[in-house]
Scaffold this motif. Structure first.
Motif, short mmCIF file in Angstrom:
data_model
loop_
_atom_site.label_atom_id
_atom_site.label_comp_id
_atom_site.label_asym_id
_atom_site.label_seq_id
_atom_site.Cartn_x
_atom_site.Cartn_y
_atom_site.Cartn_z
N LEU A 188 -5.60 -56.16 -11.26
CA LEU A 188 -5.94 -55.06 -10.35
C LEU A 188 -4.98 -55.09 -9.16
CD1 LEU A 188 -9.86 -55.13 -10.38
CD2 LEU A 188 -8.31 -53.61 -11.63
N MET A 189 -3.71 -55.15 -9.44
CA MET A 189 -2.70 -55.29 -8.37
C MET A 189 -2.33 -53.93 -7.79
SD MET A 189 -0.42 -58.42 -9.99
CE MET A 189 0.25 -58.96 -8.42
N PHE A 190 -3.35 -53.19 -7.40
CA PHE A 190 -3.12 -51.89 -6.78
C PHE A 190 -2.34 -52.04 -5.47
CE2 PHE A 190 -6.97 -50.77 -9.28
CZ PHE A 190 -6.46 -49.68 -9.96
N ARG A 191 -2.65 -53.09 -4.73
CA ARG A 191 -1.97 -53.29 -3.44
C ARG A 191 -0.47 -53.39 -3.64
NH1 ARG A 191 -3.37 -56.14 1.54
NH2 ARG A 191 -1.48 -56.94 2.51
N GLU A 192 -0.06 -54.20 -4.63
CA GLU A 192 1.37 -54.37 -4.89
C GLU A 192 2.00 -53.07 -5.41
OE1 GLU A 192 -1.00 -56.39 -5.72
OE2 GLU A 192 -0.51 -58.26 -4.68
N LEU A 193 1.24 -52.35 -6.23
CA LEU A 193 1.74 -51.07 -6.74
C LEU A 193 2.02 -50.10 -5.58
CD1 LEU A 193 0.13 -49.01 -9.65
CD2 LEU A 193 0.90 -47.93 -7.57
N PHE A 194 1.05 -49.99 -4.68
CA PHE A 194 1.23 -49.02 -3.61
C PHE A 194 2.25 -49.49 -2.56
CE2 PHE A 194 -2.55 -47.05 -5.40
CZ PHE A 194 -2.21 -45.71 -5.29
N LYS A 195 2.44 -50.78 -2.43
CA LYS A 195 3.54 -51.25 -1.58
C LYS A 195 4.87 -50.83 -2.19
CE LYS A 195 3.49 -55.31 0.38
NZ LYS A 195 3.37 -55.00 1.80
N TRP A 196 4.98 -50.97 -3.51
CA TRP A 196 6.19 -50.52 -4.21
C TRP A 196 6.39 -49.02 -4.01
CZ3 TRP A 196 6.74 -46.90 -8.11
CH2 TRP A 196 7.98 -46.88 -8.76
N LEU A 197 5.30 -48.27 -4.09
CA LEU A 197 5.40 -46.82 -3.94
C LEU A 197 5.86 -46.45 -2.53
CD1 LEU A 197 4.99 -44.07 -5.28
CD2 LEU A 197 2.59 -44.15 -4.55
N SER A 198 5.35 -47.13 -1.52
CA SER A 198 5.77 -46.83 -0.15
C SER A 198 7.24 -47.19 0.06
CB SER A 198 4.88 -47.55 0.87
OG SER A 198 5.02 -48.94 0.78
N VAL A 199 7.68 -48.29 -0.53
CA VAL A 199 9.10 -48.68 -0.44
C VAL A 199 9.97 -47.64 -1.15
CG1 VAL A 199 10.82 -50.40 -1.16
CG2 VAL A 199 8.66 -51.15 -0.15
N SER A 200 9.49 -47.16 -2.30
CA SER A 200 10.24 -46.15 -3.05
C SER A 200 10.35 -44.86 -2.24
CB SER A 200 9.56 -45.87 -4.39
OG SER A 200 9.53 -47.02 -5.20
N MET A 201 9.27 -44.47 -1.59
CA MET A 201 9.29 -43.26 -0.76
C MET A 201 10.26 -43.43 0.41
SD MET A 201 7.33 -40.84 -1.99
CE MET A 201 7.93 -41.30 -3.63
N ALA A 202 10.30 -44.65 0.97
CA ALA A 202 11.23 -44.91 2.07
C ALA A 202 12.68 -44.82 1.59
CB ALA A 202 10.96 -46.29 2.67
N SER A 203 12.94 -45.31 0.39
CA SER A 203 14.30 -45.26 -0.15
C SER A 203 14.74 -43.81 -0.35
CB SER A 203 14.38 -46.02 -1.47
OG SER A 203 14.11 -47.39 -1.29
N ILE A 204 13.84 -43.00 -0.89
CA ILE A 204 14.17 -41.60 -1.11
C ILE A 204 14.33 -40.88 0.22
CG2 ILE A 204 13.27 -39.43 -2.04
CD1 ILE A 204 11.89 -41.13 -4.22
N SER A 205 13.42 -41.14 1.15
CA SER A 205 13.47 -40.48 2.45
C SER A 205 14.76 -40.80 3.21
CB SER A 205 12.27 -40.88 3.31
OG SER A 205 11.07 -40.47 2.71
N GLY A 206 15.30 -41.98 2.95
CA GLY A 206 16.53 -42.38 3.63
C GLY A 206 17.79 -41.84 2.99
N SER A 207 17.62 -41.09 1.91
CA SER A 207 18.78 -40.49 1.24
C SER A 207 18.84 -39.00 1.56
CB SER A 207 18.66 -40.72 -0.28
OG SER A 207 17.57 -39.98 -0.81
N GLN A 208 19.65 -38.30 0.81
CA GLN A 208 19.73 -36.85 0.95
C GLN A 208 19.32 -36.20 -0.37
OE1 GLN A 208 20.37 -35.11 3.76
NE2 GLN A 208 20.37 -37.11 4.77
N PRO A 209 18.73 -35.01 -0.32
CA PRO A 209 18.33 -34.36 -1.58
C PRO A 209 19.52 -34.27 -2.55
CG PRO A 209 17.38 -33.18 0.28
CD PRO A 209 18.32 -34.22 0.85
N GLY A 210 19.28 -34.68 -3.77
CA GLY A 210 20.33 -34.67 -4.79
C GLY A 210 20.97 -36.02 -4.99
N ASP A 211 20.80 -36.95 -4.01
CA ASP A 211 21.35 -38.29 -4.17
C ASP A 211 20.59 -39.04 -5.26
OD1 ASP A 211 23.08 -37.79 -2.12
OD2 ASP A 211 22.12 -39.12 -0.66
N SER A 212 21.27 -39.97 -5.92
CA SER A 212 20.61 -40.88 -6.84
C SER A 212 20.10 -42.08 -6.06
CB SER A 212 21.58 -41.36 -7.94
OG SER A 212 21.96 -40.26 -8.75
N VAL A 213 18.87 -42.47 -6.29
CA VAL A 213 18.27 -43.60 -5.58
C VAL A 213 17.82 -44.64 -6.60
CG1 VAL A 213 16.35 -44.33 -4.11
CG2 VAL A 213 17.49 -42.14 -3.67
N VAL A 214 18.25 -45.88 -6.37
CA VAL A 214 17.83 -46.97 -7.23
C VAL A 214 16.50 -47.51 -6.73
CG1 VAL A 214 18.41 -49.27 -8.13
CG2 VAL A 214 20.23 -47.57 -7.77
#
Length: 228
Positions: A188-214
């Motif tokens: 039930l590692m929801f906490r780790e899942l949502f931490k990953w999701l918040s990090v992923s959102m931060a990575s996308i937010s720090g880019s520009q639309p159309g950029d590829s994000v790892v």
């Protein structure tokens, strides 16, 4: 645009900031009752705190929650991360997953119209589904339309669709639904899942639309499911 969204014509704050829409599509059927739903609710609050703590995510991420059980409910319409406050989810009924997918794709279509009306750029939206069961509308016209919409949306890069199964989730329907292979949550590692999701959102937010994000590695919380 549908005429069911009362927020469709509302002006946007921070129109100079591109948006990353993220719909959380969450199973609240009776099988989620107890520890599973309690863990999910705790993790949602952590996600809200963490996604709001990143300066760019706070302005650029717009989160929404759609729950599905015996019916489909919009628990939270699109809200900038700095104002996102998820309510406690309650269990109810079976698993109307196909209808939930249709609701989410309708919401995204409407939201993109709002962005266009306000001259706001946007990243490719995310739909993130979590379930511990199987769709009770499987095999119906609703389900088949949901599958078609996900596959069309992915092929046109209209959105990215992810699915995570919990415990005894049925992966055969998820594999039919998803282009990106579904993952199984470790315990039930929801906490780790949502931490990953918040990090992923931060990575996308720090880019520009159309950029590829790892994206970050998911192995802390997810794994490939076993055979059907």
């Amino acid at each position: 645009m549908t005429d069911t969204n009362p927020f469709a014509l509302a002006p946007l704050r921070d129109p100079e900031e591109p948006r990353c829409a993220c719909i959380l599509l969450l199973d609240v059927s009776f099988s989620m009752k107890g520890e599973r739903l309690e863990s999910l609710n705790r993790a949602l609050k952590i996600f809200a705190t963490e996604v709001a703590s990143d300066p760019l995510s706070a302005k650029r991420v717009e989160a929404a929650i759609v729950s599905f059980g015996s019916d489909v409910r919009v628990e939270a319409d699109f809200t900038q991360a700095r104002d996102f406050r998820p309510l406690e989810l309650k269990e109810r009924g079976n698993t109307q997953m196909g209808q939930a997918v249709l609701t989410a794709t309708d919401m995204l279509k409407d939201r993109k119209e709002v962005y266009k009306q306000n001259g706001v750029e946007y990243f490719r939206p995310w739909i993130f589904l979590i379930t511990d069961g199987g769709p009770t509308d499987y095999g119906t016209d609703t389900w088949n339309e949901a599958v078609d919409r996900v596959r069309e949306g992915e092929s046109k890069k209209a959105f990215s669709f992810f699915a995570v199964g919990v415990d005894d989730a049925e992966f055969r329907p998820l594999k039919e639904l998803c282009v990106t292979p579904p993952l199984k949550l470790k315990g039930l590692m929801f906490r780790e899942l949502f931490k990953w999701l918040s990090v992923s959102m931060a990575s996308i937010s720090g880019s520009q639309p159309g950029d590829s994000v790892v994206l970050e590695d998911y192995s802390a919380w997810g794994e490939a499911p076993g055979r059907d």
